[in-house]
Scaffold this active site. Structure first.
Site, PDB file in Angstrom:
ATOM      1  N   ALA A   1       4.225   3.558 -13.740  1.00 35.91           N
ATOM      2  CA  ALA A   1       3.689   3.806 -12.401  1.00 35.91           C
ATOM      3  C   ALA A   1       4.374   2.986 -11.320  1.00 35.91           C
ATOM      4  O   ALA A   1       4.406   3.386 -10.151  1.00 35.91           O
ATOM      5  CB  ALA A   1       2.183   3.529 -12.386  1.00 35.91           C
TER       6      ALA A   1
ATOM      7  N   TRP B   1      10.657  12.278  -9.585  1.00 30.51           N
ATOM      8  CA  TRP B   1      10.917  11.134  -8.719  1.00 30.51           C
ATOM      9  C   TRP B   1      12.048  10.290  -9.318  1.00 30.51           C
ATOM     10  O   TRP B   1      11.899   9.866 -10.462  1.00 30.51           O
ATOM     11  CB  TRP B   1       9.628  10.320  -8.595  1.00 30.51           C
ATOM     12  CG  TRP B   1       9.691   9.146  -7.690  1.00 30.51           C
ATOM     13  CD1 TRP B   1       9.877   7.843  -8.042  1.00 30.51           C
ATOM     14  CD2 TRP B   1       9.555   9.145  -6.270  1.00 30.51           C
ATOM     15  NE1 TRP B   1       9.865   7.029  -6.942  1.00 30.51           N
ATOM     16  CE2 TRP B   1       9.663   7.811  -5.828  1.00 30.51           C
ATOM     17  CE3 TRP B   1       9.360  10.139  -5.305  1.00 30.51           C
ATOM     18  CZ2 TRP B   1       9.576   7.451  -4.482  1.00 30.51           C
ATOM     19  CZ3 TRP B   1       9.263   9.784  -3.976  1.00 30.51           C
ATOM     20  CH2 TRP B   1       9.385   8.444  -3.582  1.00 30.51           C
TER      21      TRP B   1
ATOM     22  N   HIS C   1       4.517  11.128   3.299  1.00 34.85           N
ATOM     23  CA  HIS C   1       4.522  10.142   2.214  1.00 34.85           C
ATOM     24  C   HIS C   1       3.810   8.872   2.682  1.00 34.85           C
ATOM     25  O   HIS C   1       4.433   7.877   3.042  1.00 34.85           O
ATOM     26  CB  HIS C   1       5.957   9.855   1.787  1.00 34.85           C
ATOM     27  CG  HIS C   1       6.074   9.379   0.373  1.00 34.85           C
ATOM     28  ND1 HIS C   1       5.903  10.207  -0.720  1.00 34.85           N
ATOM     29  CD2 HIS C   1       6.336   8.157  -0.140  1.00 34.85           C
ATOM     30  CE1 HIS C   1       6.059   9.520  -1.829  1.00 34.85           C
ATOM     31  NE2 HIS C   1       6.317   8.263  -1.517  1.00 34.85           N
TER      32      HIS C   1
ATOM     33  N   LYS D   1      18.408   2.701  -6.152  1.00 35.48           N
ATOM     34  CA  LYS D   1      17.670   1.465  -6.396  1.00 35.48           C
ATOM     35  C   LYS D   1      17.683   1.148  -7.884  1.00 35.48           C
ATOM     36  O   LYS D   1      17.640   2.045  -8.727  1.00 35.48           O
ATOM     37  CB  LYS D   1      16.227   1.618  -5.908  1.00 35.48           C
ATOM     38  CG  LYS D   1      15.379   0.365  -6.049  1.00 35.48           C
ATOM     39  CD  LYS D   1      13.967   0.623  -5.518  1.00 35.48           C
ATOM     40  CE  LYS D   1      13.103  -0.623  -5.645  1.00 35.48           C
ATOM     41  NZ  LYS D   1      11.710  -0.381  -5.168  1.00 35.48           N
TER      42      LYS D   1
ATOM     43  N   GLU E   1      -0.514  10.679  -2.446  1.00 36.67           N
ATOM     44  CA  GLU E   1      -1.198   9.639  -3.213  1.00 36.67           C
ATOM     45  C   GLU E   1      -2.227   8.833  -2.421  1.00 36.67           C
ATOM     46  O   GLU E   1      -2.021   7.653  -2.125  1.00 36.67           O
ATOM     47  CB  GLU E   1      -0.171   8.692  -3.843  1.00 36.67           C
ATOM     48  CG  GLU E   1       0.658   9.349  -4.923  1.00 36.67           C
ATOM     49  CD  GLU E   1       1.511   8.362  -5.700  1.00 36.67           C
ATOM     50  OE1 GLU E   1       1.650   7.202  -5.274  1.00 36.67           O
ATOM     51  OE2 GLU E   1       2.047   8.754  -6.749  1.00 36.67           O
TER      52      GLU E   1
ATOM     53  N   GLU F   1       5.004  14.962  -7.835  1.00 35.73           N
ATOM     54  CA  GLU F   1       5.754  13.749  -8.186  1.00 35.73           C
ATOM     55  C   GLU F   1       5.432  13.338  -9.614  1.00 35.73           C
ATOM     56  O   GLU F   1       4.271  13.248  -9.993  1.00 35.73           O
ATOM     57  CB  GLU F   1       5.410  12.610  -7.213  1.00 35.73           C
ATOM     58  CG  GLU F   1       6.111  11.291  -7.510  1.00 35.73           C
ATOM     59  CD  GLU F   1       5.705  10.192  -6.526  1.00 35.73           C
ATOM     60  OE1 GLU F   1       5.572  10.497  -5.328  1.00 35.73           O
ATOM     61  OE2 GLU F   1       5.498   9.045  -6.961  1.00 35.73           O
TER      62      GLU F   1
ATOM     63  N   GLU G   1      16.003   0.726 -10.671  1.00 38.36           N
ATOM     64  CA  GLU G   1      14.734   0.873 -11.362  1.00 38.36           C
ATOM     65  C   GLU G   1      14.780   2.114 -12.253  1.00 38.36           C
ATOM     66  O   GLU G   1      15.641   2.985 -12.089  1.00 38.36           O
ATOM     67  CB  GLU G   1      13.556   0.934 -10.391  1.00 38.36           C
ATOM     68  CG  GLU G   1      13.539   2.109  -9.455  1.00 38.36           C
ATOM     69  CD  GLU G   1      12.339   2.064  -8.506  1.00 38.36           C
ATOM     70  OE1 GLU G   1      11.725   0.998  -8.359  1.00 38.36           O
ATOM     71  OE2 GLU G   1      12.030   3.109  -7.925  1.00 38.36           O
TER      72      GLU G   1
ATOM     73  N   TRP H   1      14.928   2.578   3.311  1.00 42.50           N
ATOM     74  CA  TRP H   1      15.532   1.719   2.300  1.00 42.50           C
ATOM     75  C   TRP H   1      16.727   2.412   1.622  1.00 42.50           C
ATOM     76  O   TRP H   1      17.529   3.065   2.276  1.00 42.50           O
ATOM     77  CB  TRP H   1      14.464   1.274   1.286  1.00 42.50           C
ATOM     78  CG  TRP H   1      13.246   0.698   1.941  1.00 42.50           C
ATOM     79  CD1 TRP H   1      13.193  -0.261   2.896  1.00 42.50           C
ATOM     80  CD2 TRP H   1      11.880   1.102   1.701  1.00 42.50           C
ATOM     81  NE1 TRP H   1      11.880  -0.513   3.264  1.00 42.50           N
ATOM     82  CE2 TRP H   1      11.058   0.310   2.552  1.00 42.50           C
ATOM     83  CE3 TRP H   1      11.276   2.035   0.853  1.00 42.50           C
ATOM     84  CZ2 TRP H   1       9.674   0.424   2.571  1.00 42.50           C
ATOM     85  CZ3 TRP H   1       9.900   2.147   0.869  1.00 42.50           C
ATOM     86  CH2 TRP H   1       9.122   1.346   1.727  1.00 42.50           C
TER      87      TRP H   1
END
Length: 325
Positions: free
Chosen positions: A254, A282, A124, A287, A159, A248, A289, A59
């Site tokens: 979250a 992170w 990941h 992007k 994770e 991270e 965000e 991405w």
């Protein structure tokens, strides 16, 4: 004569201090190890590495997987550790394009080694236990290639989602021997249940039989569910002697988006400093965000101006330059 000797000693001390400051993080700290429940350097001191995580190698994050970005992060952001977050499951990830993804990883890792910084090779994947054969092959190749350099840290499961510690531990007990066949000493980071949060559960039943094993702990500083109770889990794990590394964390929530609460972020940052924990923030992406470091269409090879940085990016850059100076 005594005065001359004192002057010489003072000059030597200043020269030595200046030389040490100019050394790269790896030159200063050497091979890392786990000792007495802590990640330590060759002098037995917690190095407290601080750095950045690249985004998913997919991405909007994929274009920043290049030596120019790694070099810029080392020189301008003053990172001492880079995390390389190789996407596994989504379209275009390792399961579909293993050669392409492995090259993205090795290009970034090779540049990190040239820069003298530490580098986390991150599988990941939220469901790594379902891709055991693939992860074993990947880490076999990574350990064969990098087993003789002290820069590399292996993060074998990012994770674990809705699974239990037994599943995570069983997976680790199958991947760790593959790495150790080719790399006897570099640190291996094991995940923990519930998105790398339930480190207290791992601490009650840690992995035995292998040296230099650490455990990942993740949080998002502004998330209402990632506050005192989550720190208490980590505090309990630390008290039980579990070596933690924050592979991270983000300034937002979250989801990667949401609020950037400065007060909550500074509480978490102080907690990491107080516990001398190494961390990677992170993430390197443009992007739209909260946790993204870069504004839309930031140059893909580094060289970012203040205008190219998001509020998170500007904040993290300042923190890294201050703490890693």
């Amino acid at each position: 004569m005594m005065r001359l000797l004192l002057i010489i000693l003072l000059v030597l001390a200043i020269t030595t201090a200046t030389f040490a400051q100019n050394l790269s993080p790896v030159a200063r700290n050497g091979a890392l190890k786990v000792q007495d429940g802590k990640l330590v350097n060759q002098q037995g001191i917690a190095p407290q590495l601080r750095g950045i995580s690249l985004s998913w190698s997919l991405w909007q994050g994929r274009k920043y997987y290049n030596p120019g970005v790694v070099s810029w992060l080392a020189g301008d952001f003053k990172i001492s550790m880079l995390r390389v977050a190789m996407g596994v499951e989504p379209d275009g990830g390792y399961l579909q394009q293993p050669d392409e993804q492995q090259k993205l990883v090795t290009d970034a890792v090779d540049q990190a080694i040239r820069e003298g910084i530490y580098v986390l090779i991150d599988w990941h994947d939220h469901h790594a236990n379902q891709h055991l054969r693939d992860s074993k092959e990947f880490f076999k190749q990574m350990a064969k290639k990098y087993g003789d350099v002290p820069n590399v840290i292996y993060e074998i499961w990012n994770e674990p989602a809705k699974t239990d510690w037994k599943t995570v531990k069983d997976y680790a007990m199958q991947v760790i021997p593959i790495i150790r066949k080719y790399d006897k000493n570099n640190v291996i980071v094991v995940g923990s249940p519930n998105w790398d949060q339930d480190v207290d559960i791992a601490a009650a039943d840690p992995i035995n039989g292998f040296s230099n094993i650490a455990y990942s702990f993740h949080f998002y500083a502004s998330d209402n569910y990632h506050q005192e109770a989550l720190r208490a889990k980590a505090d309990k794990a630390i008290k039980l002697g579990l070596p933690l590394i924050i592979t991270e964390w983000g300034v937002g929530e979250a989801s990667g988006d949401g609020e950037f609460n400065m007060q909550k972020t500074q509480i978490w940052l102080k907690w990491m400093e107080d516990n001398q924990l190494s961390w990677a923030n992170w993430n390197i992406t443009d992007k739209h965000e909260t946790t993204a470091i870069l504004q839309k269409d930031a140059p893909i090879y580094g060289g970012w101006t203040d205008a190219n940085l998001t509020p998170a990016g500007a904040y993290i850059r300042n923190v890294l330059r201050e703490l890693n100076k």
